[in-house]
Design a protein around this motif. Sequence first.
Motif, mmCIF file in Angstrom:
data_model
loop_
_atom_site.group_PDB
_atom_site.id
_atom_site.type_symbol
_atom_site.label_atom_id
_atom_site.label_comp_id
_atom_site.label_asym_id
_atom_site.label_seq_id
_atom_site.Cartn_x
_atom_site.Cartn_y
_atom_site.Cartn_z
ATOM 1 N N LEU A 117 10.150 8.424 0.751
ATOM 2 C CA LEU A 117 8.891 7.724 0.959
ATOM 3 C C LEU A 117 8.661 7.347 2.421
ATOM 4 N N ILE A 172 2.576 2.379 0.717
ATOM 5 C CA ILE A 172 3.435 3.562 0.679
ATOM 6 C C ILE A 172 2.555 4.786 0.447
ATOM 7 N N SER A 180 2.399 1.516 -5.287
ATOM 8 C CA SER A 180 2.841 1.070 -3.966
ATOM 9 C C SER A 180 3.031 -0.441 -3.938
#
Length: 254
Positions: A117, A172, A180
């Motif tokens: 990520l 994210i 996220s």
Amino acid sequence: MVFRDQSDFIDQGPQAYLEWGRHFGRLHIHPTSGHPKDCPEVHLVYKDANSTFNFEIQDSITTTLWHSDVSYELQPPGLTTFFLLSQPTTGGDTLFASQVSTLKKLSPTFVTFLRTLSAVHSGVVQANFSRSGKRGGIVRREPVEHIHPVVRRHPVTGEEALYVNRQFTRRILGLKREESDAILKFLYDHIDKGSDLQARVKWEPGTVVLWDNRVTAHSATVDYGDSKERRHGARITPQAERPIPAGDGLVLPN
């Protein structure tokens, strides 16, 4: 690292601070902070009964705000030096957390996912806070946003560290907003509440603290406001490398 009885260094003044900091690289100039005359590389943290250069969220129930300094920069800081020129009689401690240790506490399966990520780090809120007339009202340049890995690798030790923080990380990439938000909240809470991974520095006259901003989160504790005493600090920090993703190959010496 905490060094006591360093008044000889502190009393030398800004030019000595710059000489010390430049030994470790090009010094960072904070985009929204006051500084001593002709020394923009010296970042000031200041609060007294009438004014503040601190970044305080007035609508929060706590002044604790864990962060890695200006992580929104393309090349965020590395070795950071910080000390107080004056401190309240009690309170105003600084909390530190190892982002290497916070990562190690997580399950291997989850860490494997986090390594894939990247997240957006933003200086917009900090700049707007200053533009509103707080923090000295200074905005030297337009705020920036940059994308950094959620797990970064230290270029010298090779250790992996969590690299998100409540103050500057916004989302994210590649995840739905709810996904996220859920992951970031979990990670923020993990950093905030991991008292077994934290150190607390109680400031005394002459104390100087050094930390690696790449692998350390920290937060001031603004618990001295009612005393109306002054807390006046100075920070010098060189820029480091652009964060290295954990998955990148890195050959370390034997």
